[in-house]
Design a protein around this motif. Structure first.
Motif, PDB file in Angstrom:
ATOM      1  N   UNK A  52     -19.202   6.240 -15.480  1.00 52.51           N
ATOM      2  CA  UNK A  52     -18.268   5.427 -16.269  1.00 52.51           C
ATOM      3  C   UNK A  52     -16.999   6.231 -16.458  1.00 52.51           C
ATOM      4  N   UNK A 212      -9.663  -0.391 -13.671  1.00 53.44           N
ATOM      5  CA  UNK A 212     -10.335  -1.245 -12.688  1.00 53.44           C
ATOM      6  C   UNK A 212     -11.768  -0.746 -12.555  1.00 53.44           C
ATOM      7  N   UNK A 213     -12.654  -1.622 -12.097  1.00 51.46           N
ATOM      8  CA  UNK A 213     -14.035  -1.196 -11.861  1.00 51.46           C
ATOM      9  C   UNK A 213     -14.052  -0.113 -10.787  1.00 51.46           C
ATOM     10  N   UNK A 215     -16.187   3.201  -8.611  1.00 52.13           N
ATOM     11  CA  UNK A 215     -17.471   3.804  -8.262  1.00 52.13           C
ATOM     12  C   UNK A 215     -17.307   5.318  -8.345  1.00 52.13           C
ATOM     13  N   UNK A 216     -16.662   5.932  -7.356  1.00 53.84           N
ATOM     14  CA  UNK A 216     -16.680   7.400  -7.292  1.00 53.84           C
ATOM     15  C   UNK A 216     -15.768   8.080  -8.310  1.00 53.84           C
ATOM     16  N   UNK A 221     -14.193   5.911  -2.523  1.00 59.26           N
ATOM     17  CA  UNK A 221     -14.809   4.606  -2.246  1.00 59.26           C
ATOM     18  C   UNK A 221     -13.786   3.488  -2.056  1.00 59.26           C
ATOM     19  N   UNK A 222     -12.566   3.695  -2.555  1.00 60.29           N
ATOM     20  CA  UNK A 222     -11.503   2.687  -2.456  1.00 60.29           C
ATOM     21  C   UNK A 222     -11.930   1.380  -3.144  1.00 60.29           C
ATOM     22  N   UNK A 223     -12.674   1.543  -4.218  1.00 60.48           N
ATOM     23  CA  UNK A 223     -13.151   0.379  -4.958  1.00 60.48           C
ATOM     24  C   UNK A 223     -12.197  -0.099  -6.033  1.00 60.48           C
ATOM     25  N   UNK A 224     -11.387   0.802  -6.583  1.00 60.66           N
ATOM     26  CA  UNK A 224     -10.649   0.496  -7.825  1.00 60.66           C
ATOM     27  C   UNK A 224      -9.164   0.279  -7.600  1.00 60.66           C
ATOM     28  N   UNK A 225      -8.797  -0.528  -6.642  1.00 58.46           N
ATOM     29  CA  UNK A 225      -7.371  -0.598  -6.298  1.00 58.46           C
ATOM     30  C   UNK A 225      -6.575  -1.596  -7.145  1.00 58.46           C
ATOM     31  N   UNK A 226      -5.280  -1.340  -7.227  1.00 60.11           N
ATOM     32  CA  UNK A 226      -4.338  -2.336  -7.750  1.00 60.11           C
ATOM     33  C   UNK A 226      -3.155  -2.390  -6.786  1.00 60.11           C
ATOM     34  N   UNK A 227      -2.409  -3.487  -6.858  1.00 57.61           N
ATOM     35  CA  UNK A 227      -1.309  -3.682  -5.899  1.00 57.61           C
ATOM     36  C   UNK A 227      -0.048  -2.967  -6.382  1.00 57.61           C
ATOM     37  N   UNK A 238      -2.542  -1.632  -1.545  1.00 57.60           N
ATOM     38  CA  UNK A 238      -3.614  -1.434  -2.518  1.00 57.60           C
ATOM     39  C   UNK A 238      -3.747   0.056  -2.763  1.00 57.60           C
ATOM     40  N   UNK A 239      -3.437   0.488  -3.977  1.00 58.14           N
ATOM     41  CA  UNK A 239      -3.547   1.916  -4.296  1.00 58.14           C
ATOM     42  C   UNK A 239      -4.670   2.158  -5.291  1.00 58.14           C
ATOM     43  N   UNK A 240      -5.240   3.362  -5.190  1.00 61.21           N
ATOM     44  CA  UNK A 240      -6.424   3.671  -5.979  1.00 61.21           C
ATOM     45  C   UNK A 240      -6.062   4.013  -7.415  1.00 61.21           C
TER      46      UNK A 240
END
Lengths: 257, 304
Positions: A52, A212-213, A215-216, A221-227, A238-240
């Motif tokens: 978290x 943003x949600x 993972x790593x 993981x490139x999971x938490x991107x915003x524009x 899309x940046x982390x």
């Protein structure tokens, strides 16, 4: 090499409904953390494997203490709230790219919403000059005294009017007619969007901390991107949030409708 | 007691040990190089690379589920040129093998990436025909017998390096797909990619992922992966890289007993940045405890 830490919890208190303050004895993180950074907290329960991301509220570099203030929003944060003084917790950090501090700026405006308020405390500690903090909460305000202790003039808004101005923090801020050289925002997306809009109208730069949600938490993981649309780039990317942010210039954020 | 021989051979490529990273969970190694010594890994499989930059899907892209996670990243990557310029030059500084996972929307796109990589100093190509998060290409190739064989054949013709084909578990009969890619010329098989899944926030009554569905990974899928590795290993003669929820050395050994030569660590990297090294040490400990001299011995020791 960077590594995981397993610090001891030296204090944990509930400071408002569903909101907890946890102090960790963690010299390594406390010594290096900068305003706006976060840490990954890991659950003990095997079914919850992802960390978290929790923003850093305050650090005491001399004593090596890290203060985290978090809201219980799900099973993971609920499991943190059950930990007691003397327990250990798995932590990775400090992570992310936080607030940029420009020493030439004389007046700073901090705008926080709910559980977005905690990172503003460490920020206020690092700022020189006049600090105005506008804080919005659903009900009970948190961290007002802490911000005041670092010289901030604090204005509070609550949705139910139980403390301070009744209404949202943006209305409160506009009513006060205060301006400054830099705005720093952390809170829910609609608030950040309004902060960005206001900053643009007034021609003031604003730094906002995105969420943003994840993972790593370390950019893999490139999971938490915003524009993000940078001035020098033709198109948005899309940046982390975890490593390119969490703090971005509001003028570069593209909001989804 | 002598240290066990950890070396493995996949399609003629010697890996110093069987521990590989699963594509998409290790970037191109840069981030983890701050936590572990990359020289200790058998191989690094990098995040999927396409011929031009891909933006990926909208956020949210991550949902935690019981003992696992869903992702719908959608193969966001800066494209093969950026990969060669930035990531490959970084990776070449380490003494480990480099496997490049390639992605595309069409056979031609896959082949363009393989072609561009053909004169670079990488060790193997992993053909990703199993990503569930892109609308065209990806898993649509991996769930159709004819397409799976055709694309393997086309990329094999273009690629200069040995070709691993990564299979999707989202099929009724994994063995027939495995046989199809071997017929197409696959030098090795890796499996499993993520299982297609979905999660809903019951308070907002909306799917958690912006893409609605995503790929499930983590220990929750391990029994499915073990079963599929077991079935495929019995049916084909090419080496297998097993993956799906490997968190510890014991988990990795389970894959070897099922028939895998190499093992890939995926989601565990997110839970623990040193997971790969912990898995490697765990395998070695197991071999010492049970008197195994090499990986091949484990692979052949399943008692039925």
């Amino acid at each position: 090499m960077k590594k995981l830490y397993y610090p001891i919890i030296i204090e944990q208190n509930q400071i408002a409904r569903g909101t907890f303050s946890m102090k960790l004895q963690c010299n390594e993180i406390a010594e290096t953390a900068l305003p706006g950074q976060f840490v990954n907290l890991y659950c003990r329960e095997g079914e919850m494997l992802l960390p978290r991301p929790i923003s850093i509220c305050e650090t005491d570099r001399e004593k090596g203490i890290l203060t985290l203030v978090y809201a219980v929003v799900g099973k993971g944060t609920e499991s943190f709230s059950r930990l007691k003084k003397g327990d250990t917790i798995k932590v990775l950090g400090p992570l992310g790219d936080g607030f940029k501090i420009d020493e030439s700026i004389k007046t700073h405006i901090l705008i926080g919403g709910g559980i977005g308020v905690p990172p503003l405390v460490e920020l206020a500690k690092h700022l020189k000059g006049e600090i105005y903090a506008f804080l919005g909460f659903a009900e009970s305000p948190i961290l007002v005294e802490e911000l005041e202790s670092y010289g901030a003039k604090v204005f509070v808004a609550t949705d139910d009017g139980s403390a301070g101005f009744k209404g949202n923090v943006i209305e409160l801020f506009k009513n006060k007619n205060i301006t400054g050289g830099m705005i720093y925002g952390c809170g829910p997306k609609p608030m950040l969007k309004a902060v960005g809009k206001w900053a643009e109208d007034m021609g003031i730069k604003a730094q906002i901390s995105m969420e943003e949600r994840m993972a790593c938490g370390i950019g893999v993981c490139v999971g938490c991107v915003c524009k993000i649309k940078k001035k020098e780039e033709e198109d948005w990317q899309n940046r982390k949030v975890c490593t390119d942010g969490p703090v971005f210039w509001s003028e570069e954020v593209i909001w989804d409708e | 007691m002598n240290k066990p021989d950890m070396q493995i051979n996949i399609a003629g490529v010697e890996l110093k040990n069987p521990v590989i990273t699963a594509s998409g969970t290790f970037g191109s190694g840069k981030e983890y190089s701050e936590y572990i010594d990359l020289n200790k890994l058998g191989a690094i499989t990098v995040k999927g690379v396409s011929d031009i930059p891909w933006k990926g899907n909208d956020s949210p892209r991550i949902a935690e589920t019981y003992g696992g996670m869903l992702n719908s990243v959608g193969l966001q990557n800066p494209g093969v040129e950026a990969f060669i310029e930035e990531d490959l030059s970084f990776l070449k500084r380490y003494d480990t093998k480099i496997i490049v996972n390639i992605v595309g929307r069409t056979v031609e796109e896959y082949c363009r990436v393989a072609e561009r990589l053909s004169d670079t100093d990488i060790d193997m190509i992993e053909l990703n025909i199993s990503c569930p998060n892109v609308k065209e290409g990806g898993v649509s190739f991996g769930t159709d017998l004819l397409m799976a064989e055709r694309i393997t054949e086309a990329v094999k013709k273009t690629a200069k390096q040995p070709l691993i084909v990564k299979l999707s578990p989202n099929v009724t009969d994994i063995v027939s797909i495995a046989k199809a890619v071997v017929a197409g010329g696959a030098d090795a098989i890796s499996l499993i990619n993520t299982l297609l899944g979905m999660a809903i926030d019951i308070n907002t009554r909306k799917p958690i992922l912006a893409n609605i569905v995503g790929g499930l990974s983590g220990p929750a899928i391990r029994p499915v992966a073990i079963r599929m590795v077991y079935e495929v290993a019995k049916a084909v003669d090419v080496p297998i890289i097993g993956m799906g929820g490997i968190m510890t050395g014991e988990d990795a050994v389970e894959f070897m007993l099922a028939g895998a030569t190499g093992v890939a660590v995926g989601m565990a990297n997110f839970t623990n940045p040193t997971a790969t090294i912990d898995v490697l040490n765990g395998i070695e400990d197991y071999m010492i405890r049970h008197g195994f001299n090499n990986i091949e011995e484990i692979r052949k020791s399943l008692i039925l």
